[in-house]
Design a protein around this motif. Structure first.
Motif, PDB file in Angstrom:
ATOM      1  N   ILE A   5       0.592  -1.341   0.288  1.00  0.00           N
ATOM      2  CA  ILE A   5       0.471  -0.206  -0.074  1.00  0.00           C
ATOM      3  C   ILE A   5       1.023   1.210  -0.233  1.00  0.00           C
ATOM      4  CG2 ILE A   5      -1.550   1.097   1.349  1.00  0.00           C
ATOM      5  CD1 ILE A   5      -2.867  -1.581   2.458  1.00  0.00           C
ATOM      6  N   TRP A   6       1.961   1.882   0.870  1.00  0.00           N
ATOM      7  CA  TRP A   6       2.529   2.355   0.973  1.00  0.00           C
ATOM      8  C   TRP A   6       3.156   3.095  -0.386  1.00  0.00           C
ATOM      9  CZ3 TRP A   6       2.331   6.454   3.804  1.00  0.00           C
ATOM     10  CH2 TRP A   6       1.691   6.111   5.167  1.00  0.00           C
ATOM     11  N   LEU A   7       4.010   1.411  -1.055  1.00  0.00           N
ATOM     12  CA  LEU A   7       4.514   1.460  -2.191  1.00  0.00           C
ATOM     13  C   LEU A   7       3.602   1.854  -3.400  1.00  0.00           C
ATOM     14  CD1 LEU A   7       7.569   0.976  -4.195  1.00  0.00           C
ATOM     15  CD2 LEU A   7       6.368  -1.043  -3.991  1.00  0.00           C
ATOM     16  N   LEU A   8       2.424   1.622  -3.533  1.00  0.00           N
ATOM     17  CA  LEU A   8       1.289   2.055  -4.220  1.00  0.00           C
ATOM     18  C   LEU A   8       1.373   3.407  -4.047  1.00  0.00           C
ATOM     19  CD1 LEU A   8      -1.074  -0.789  -4.741  1.00  0.00           C
ATOM     20  CD2 LEU A   8       0.599   0.143  -6.791  1.00  0.00           C
ATOM     21  N   ARG A   9       1.146   4.692  -2.699  1.00  0.00           N
ATOM     22  CA  ARG A   9       0.527   6.143  -2.717  1.00  0.00           C
ATOM     23  C   ARG A   9       2.547   6.338  -2.898  1.00  0.00           C
ATOM     24  NH1 ARG A   9      -0.802   7.244   3.758  1.00  0.00           N
ATOM     25  NH2 ARG A   9      -2.628   5.984   2.340  1.00  0.00           N
ATOM     26  N   ALA A  10       3.505   5.946  -2.726  1.00  0.00           N
ATOM     27  CA  ALA A  10       4.655   6.613  -3.086  1.00  0.00           C
ATOM     28  C   ALA A  10       4.916   6.488  -4.795  1.00  0.00           C
ATOM     29  CB  ALA A  10       5.727   5.798  -2.706  1.00  0.00           C
ATOM     30  N   SER A  11       4.343   5.298  -5.432  1.00  0.00           N
ATOM     31  CA  SER A  11       4.601   5.814  -7.206  1.00  0.00           C
ATOM     32  C   SER A  11       3.586   7.513  -7.141  1.00  0.00           C
ATOM     33  CB  SER A  11       3.707   4.214  -7.180  1.00  0.00           C
ATOM     34  OG  SER A  11       2.413   4.006  -7.096  1.00  0.00           O
ATOM     35  N   LYS A  12       2.169   6.653  -6.747  1.00  0.00           N
ATOM     36  CA  LYS A  12       1.198   7.848  -6.737  1.00  0.00           C
ATOM     37  C   LYS A  12       1.470   9.310  -6.810  1.00  0.00           C
ATOM     38  CE  LYS A  12      -3.461   9.714  -5.537  1.00  0.00           C
ATOM     39  NZ  LYS A  12      -4.615   9.531  -4.923  1.00  0.00           N
ATOM     40  N   TRP A  13       2.344   9.910  -5.534  1.00  0.00           N
ATOM     41  CA  TRP A  13       2.943  11.121  -5.185  1.00  0.00           C
ATOM     42  C   TRP A  13       3.824  11.310  -6.286  1.00  0.00           C
ATOM     43  CZ3 TRP A  13       3.301  12.496   0.602  1.00  0.00           C
ATOM     44  CH2 TRP A  13       2.084  12.899   1.151  1.00  0.00           C
ATOM     45  N   ALA A  14       5.030  10.664  -7.030  1.00  0.00           N
ATOM     46  CA  ALA A  14       6.042  10.631  -7.786  1.00  0.00           C
ATOM     47  C   ALA A  14       5.000  10.500  -9.439  1.00  0.00           C
ATOM     48  CB  ALA A  14       6.646   8.682  -7.842  1.00  0.00           C
ATOM     49  N   ARG A  15       4.466   9.999  -9.933  1.00  0.00           N
ATOM     50  CA  ARG A  15       3.384  10.931 -10.574  1.00  0.00           C
ATOM     51  C   ARG A  15       2.775  11.360 -10.312  1.00  0.00           C
ATOM     52  NH1 ARG A  15       0.141   6.253 -11.384  1.00  0.00           N
ATOM     53  NH2 ARG A  15       1.813   4.315 -10.067  1.00  0.00           N
ATOM     54  N   ASN A  16       2.089  12.359  -9.501  1.00  0.00           N
ATOM     55  CA  ASN A  16       1.655  13.501  -9.413  1.00  0.00           C
ATOM     56  C   ASN A  16       1.697  14.123  -8.159  1.00  0.00           C
ATOM     57  OD1 ASN A  16      -0.535  15.573 -10.096  1.00  0.00           O
ATOM     58  ND2 ASN A  16      -1.926  14.691  -9.143  1.00  0.00           N
ATOM     59  N   PRO A  17       3.327  15.231  -8.076  1.00  0.00           N
ATOM     60  CA  PRO A  17       3.454  15.499  -6.949  1.00  0.00           C
ATOM     61  C   PRO A  17       2.616  15.805  -6.007  1.00  0.00           C
ATOM     62  CG  PRO A  17       5.443  16.457  -8.503  1.00  0.00           C
ATOM     63  CD  PRO A  17       3.887  15.062  -9.011  1.00  0.00           C
ATOM     64  N   PRO A  18       2.834  16.356  -5.034  1.00  0.00           N
ATOM     65  CA  PRO A  18       2.028  17.705  -3.776  1.00  0.00           C
ATOM     66  C   PRO A  18       2.476  19.404  -4.743  1.00  0.00           C
ATOM     67  CG  PRO A  18       2.657  16.765  -2.432  1.00  0.00           C
ATOM     68  CD  PRO A  18       3.613  16.205  -3.601  1.00  0.00           C
ATOM     69  N   SER A  19       1.444  20.465  -4.381  1.00  0.00           N
ATOM     70  CA  SER A  19       2.080  21.692  -4.822  1.00  0.00           C
ATOM     71  C   SER A  19       3.302  22.021  -4.140  1.00  0.00           C
ATOM     72  CB  SER A  19       1.031  22.297  -5.830  1.00  0.00           C
ATOM     73  OG  SER A  19       0.511  22.856  -4.497  1.00  0.00           O
ATOM     74  N   ALA A  20       3.422  23.048  -3.842  1.00  0.00           N
ATOM     75  CA  ALA A  20       4.651  23.556  -3.086  1.00  0.00           C
ATOM     76  C   ALA A  20       4.170  24.468  -2.326  1.00  0.00           C
ATOM     77  CB  ALA A  20       5.331  25.175  -3.829  1.00  0.00           C
ATOM     78  N   ARG A  21       2.705  24.861  -2.571  1.00  0.00           N
ATOM     79  CA  ARG A  21       1.895  25.078  -1.825  1.00  0.00           C
ATOM     80  C   ARG A  21       1.494  24.686  -0.517  1.00  0.00           C
ATOM     81  NH1 ARG A  21      -4.215  28.270  -2.639  1.00  0.00           N
ATOM     82  NH2 ARG A  21      -4.452  29.404  -0.531  1.00  0.00           N
ATOM     83  N   MET A  22       1.043  23.311  -0.967  1.00  0.00           N
ATOM     84  CA  MET A  22       0.389  22.085  -0.133  1.00  0.00           C
ATOM     85  C   MET A  22       1.135  21.654   0.951  1.00  0.00           C
ATOM     86  SD  MET A  22      -2.555  20.053   0.837  1.00  0.00           S
ATOM     87  CE  MET A  22      -3.401  20.402  -0.086  1.00  0.00           C
ATOM     88  N   VAL A  23       2.873  21.534   0.190  1.00  0.00           N
ATOM     89  CA  VAL A  23       3.883  21.315   1.299  1.00  0.00           C
ATOM     90  C   VAL A  23       4.776  22.392   1.812  1.00  0.00           C
ATOM     91  CG1 VAL A  23       7.164  20.725   1.399  1.00  0.00           C
ATOM     92  CG2 VAL A  23       4.969  19.908  -0.886  1.00  0.00           C
ATOM     93  N   ARG A  24       4.175  23.224   1.671  1.00  0.00           N
ATOM     94  CA  ARG A  24       4.287  24.841   2.775  1.00  0.00           C
ATOM     95  C   ARG A  24       3.544  24.740   4.076  1.00  0.00           C
ATOM     96  NH1 ARG A  24       4.499  30.025  -0.163  1.00  0.00           N
ATOM     97  NH2 ARG A  24       3.582  28.851  -2.133  1.00  0.00           N
ATOM     98  N   LEU A  25       1.812  24.126   3.124  1.00  0.00           N
ATOM     99  CA  LEU A  25       0.951  24.048   4.392  1.00  0.00           C
ATOM    100  C   LEU A  25       0.797  23.015   5.649  1.00  0.00           C
ATOM    101  CD1 LEU A  25      -2.043  24.946   5.019  1.00  0.00           C
ATOM    102  CD2 LEU A  25      -2.916  23.112   3.904  1.00  0.00           C
ATOM    103  N   VAL A  26       1.414  21.684   4.753  1.00  0.00           N
ATOM    104  CA  VAL A  26       1.726  21.272   6.201  1.00  0.00           C
ATOM    105  C   VAL A  26       3.009  21.105   6.509  1.00  0.00           C
ATOM    106  CG1 VAL A  26       2.399  18.150   5.753  1.00  0.00           C
ATOM    107  CG2 VAL A  26       0.946  19.008   3.790  1.00  0.00           C
TER     108      VAL A  26
END
Length: 61
Positions: A5-26
């Motif tokens: 499950i974590w591998l699938l989630r990581a591959s999803k993030w690699a294909r569609n990374p979060p925006s810089a705004r979302m990273v700053r918010l987190v």
């Protein structure tokens, strides 16, 4: 199975990374949480913001 499950989630993030705004918010939320913990540990957290009584533990079944 959990690793898959974590591998699938990581591959999803690699294909569609979060925006810089979302990273700053987190990062801002994490920094705020760390600041609150540090202030509370140093004794600088105001008394009005502390709990008067904690939650009672659950009895064992």
């Amino acid at each position: 199975m959990n690793n898959l499950i974590w591998l699938l989630r990581a591959s999803k993030w690699a294909r569609n990374p979060p925006s810089a705004r979302m990273v700053r918010l987190v990062l801002a939320i994490v920094a705020l949480a760390i600041a609150i913990v540090v202030l509370e540990k140093m004794g600088w957290w105001p008394d009005w913001a502390k709990m008067e009584q904690g939650r009672a533990p659950r009895p064992p079944r």
